[in-house]
Design a protein around this motif. Structure first.
Motif, PDB file in Angstrom:
ATOM      1  N   ALA A 141       0.689  -1.139   0.065  1.00 25.82           N
ATOM      2  CA  ALA A 141       0.052   0.164  -0.081  1.00 25.82           C
ATOM      3  C   ALA A 141       0.919   1.224  -0.103  1.00 25.82           C
ATOM      4  N   ILE A 142       2.202   1.253   0.571  1.00 24.80           N
ATOM      5  CA  ILE A 142       2.824   2.433   0.732  1.00 24.80           C
ATOM      6  C   ILE A 142       3.329   2.909  -0.963  1.00 24.80           C
ATOM      7  N   PHE A 143       3.032   2.103  -1.501  1.00 22.85           N
ATOM      8  CA  PHE A 143       3.576   2.619  -2.923  1.00 22.85           C
ATOM      9  C   PHE A 143       2.713   3.790  -3.431  1.00 22.85           C
ATOM     10  N   ILE A 146      10.144   1.260   3.397  1.00 26.09           N
ATOM     11  CA  ILE A 146      10.711   0.164   2.565  1.00 26.09           C
ATOM     12  C   ILE A 146      11.992  -0.192   2.772  1.00 26.09           C
ATOM     13  N   TRP A 147      12.713   0.822   3.341  1.00 25.82           N
ATOM     14  CA  TRP A 147      14.375   0.582   3.705  1.00 25.82           C
ATOM     15  C   TRP A 147      14.528   0.454   5.125  1.00 25.82           C
ATOM     16  N   GLY A 148      13.434   0.782   5.831  1.00 30.12           N
ATOM     17  CA  GLY A 148      13.613   0.577   7.373  1.00 30.12           C
ATOM     18  C   GLY A 148      14.624   1.631   7.871  1.00 30.12           C
ATOM     19  N   ILE A 149      14.686   2.961   7.181  1.00 29.94           N
ATOM     20  CA  ILE A 149      15.494   3.980   7.790  1.00 29.94           C
ATOM     21  C   ILE A 149      14.857   5.440   7.111  1.00 29.94           C
ATOM     22  N   TRP A 150      14.907   6.273   7.813  1.00 33.54           N
ATOM     23  CA  TRP A 150      14.094   7.618   7.427  1.00 33.54           C
ATOM     24  C   TRP A 150      15.208   8.317   6.240  1.00 33.54           C
ATOM     25  N   ASP A 167       3.466   0.347 -14.475  1.00 36.64           N
ATOM     26  CA  ASP A 167       2.221  -0.020 -14.996  1.00 36.64           C
ATOM     27  C   ASP A 167       1.464   1.124 -15.499  1.00 36.64           C
ATOM     28  N   SER A 168       0.620   1.390 -16.668  1.00 38.53           N
ATOM     29  CA  SER A 168       0.038   2.220 -17.484  1.00 38.53           C
ATOM     30  C   SER A 168      -1.017   2.809 -16.364  1.00 38.53           C
ATOM     31  N   ALA A 169      -1.808   2.049 -15.862  1.00 38.96           N
ATOM     32  CA  ALA A 169      -2.605   2.584 -14.813  1.00 38.96           C
ATOM     33  C   ALA A 169      -2.134   3.379 -13.567  1.00 38.96           C
ATOM     34  N   TYR A 170      -1.048   3.021 -13.143  1.00 39.40           N
ATOM     35  CA  TYR A 170      -0.239   3.896 -12.037  1.00 39.40           C
ATOM     36  C   TYR A 170       0.089   4.920 -12.727  1.00 39.40           C
TER      37      TYR A 170
END
Length: 225
Positions: free
Chosen positions: A36-38, A102-106, A180-183
């Motif tokens: 979801a974070i994407f 995603i990376w675990g860091i700020w 993707d084209s929708a994104y």
């Protein structure tokens, strides 16, 4: 009339943003690897585009001021930089939120992240410079030079992830990182209301700058007596 146009622009931007957020949450699936974070990319990238558009507008306005000495271009330059800084901050903060998940860091001293921060600080320095100079024409001249010099960093920020192998993902709209084209359609469509908000804020700031110049002129007239 101008205020009605700004109200209408703001209302339309709000409607589009509401529609887009609803579509993001209900009409688009989670990304396969990021989840979801994407979805933060639909604000992260358009905020960067809007920021760069503001900086470019300031560059053009600064060049026009140096050629014409008309203070209206100085007003446009400072207004677009202030709005650009707001969107630049939104870009940095949204990127940090994504990185934490995603990376675990700020934060990491990646080429793209570091150059983006340096660019933001340079334009923040532009505002500091303006506060340090009281005489309007001298302030406008020095600010125009500062704006032109600061813009030299913008192409580096944009191309840094192509020039250097960095931790930051590759471009999502071209090259290795195509989405993707929708994104992609949603990303571009969500840029529209952000641009509308930027135009509205710039217009409001230019009106404030004009009124401030009028107040300053009256103050100087009073002091002359």
């Amino acid at each position: 009339m101008r205020e009605k146009i700004l109200y209408g622009l703001g209302a339309l931007a709000a409607v589009l943003l509401t529609h887009n957020i609803w579509k993001m949450l209900t009409g688009l699936p989670d990304e396969a690897f990021q989840g979801a974070i994407f979805r933060i990319i639909f604000f992260h990238v358009p905020a960067a585009f809007t920021c760069f558009a503001c900086y470019f507008t300031s560059l053009v306005a600064s060049i026009l001021y140096l050629k014409s000495k008309q203070l209206k271009y100085d007003s446009l330059s400072v207004s677009t930089i202030e709005v650009g800084l707001a969107f630049g901050a939104a870009n940095l903060i949204s990127g940090m939120i994504w990185a934490r998940i995603i990376w675990g860091i700020w934060w990491t001293w990646d080429w793209r992240l570091t150059s983006s921060l340096i660019c933001w600080l340079l334009y923040a320095g532009y505002l500091v410079l303006r506060r340090a100079v009281e005489e309007p024409t001298e302030r406008a001249r020095l600010s125009a030079v500062m704006s032109i010099l600061s813009f030299s960093v913008v192409p580096f920020v944009f191309f840094s992830i192509k020039w250097f192998r960095t931790q930051h993902p590759q471009p999502v709209l071209y090259g290795e990182g195509k989405m993707d084209s929708a994104y992609r359609s949603m990303l571009y469509f969500n840029w529209l209301p952000l641009l509308m908000v930027a135009v509205m804020l710039v217009a409001v700031r230019m009106m404030q700058e004009r009124r401030q110049r009028e107040i300053d002129a009256l103050r100087r007239t009073v002091h002359a007596f």
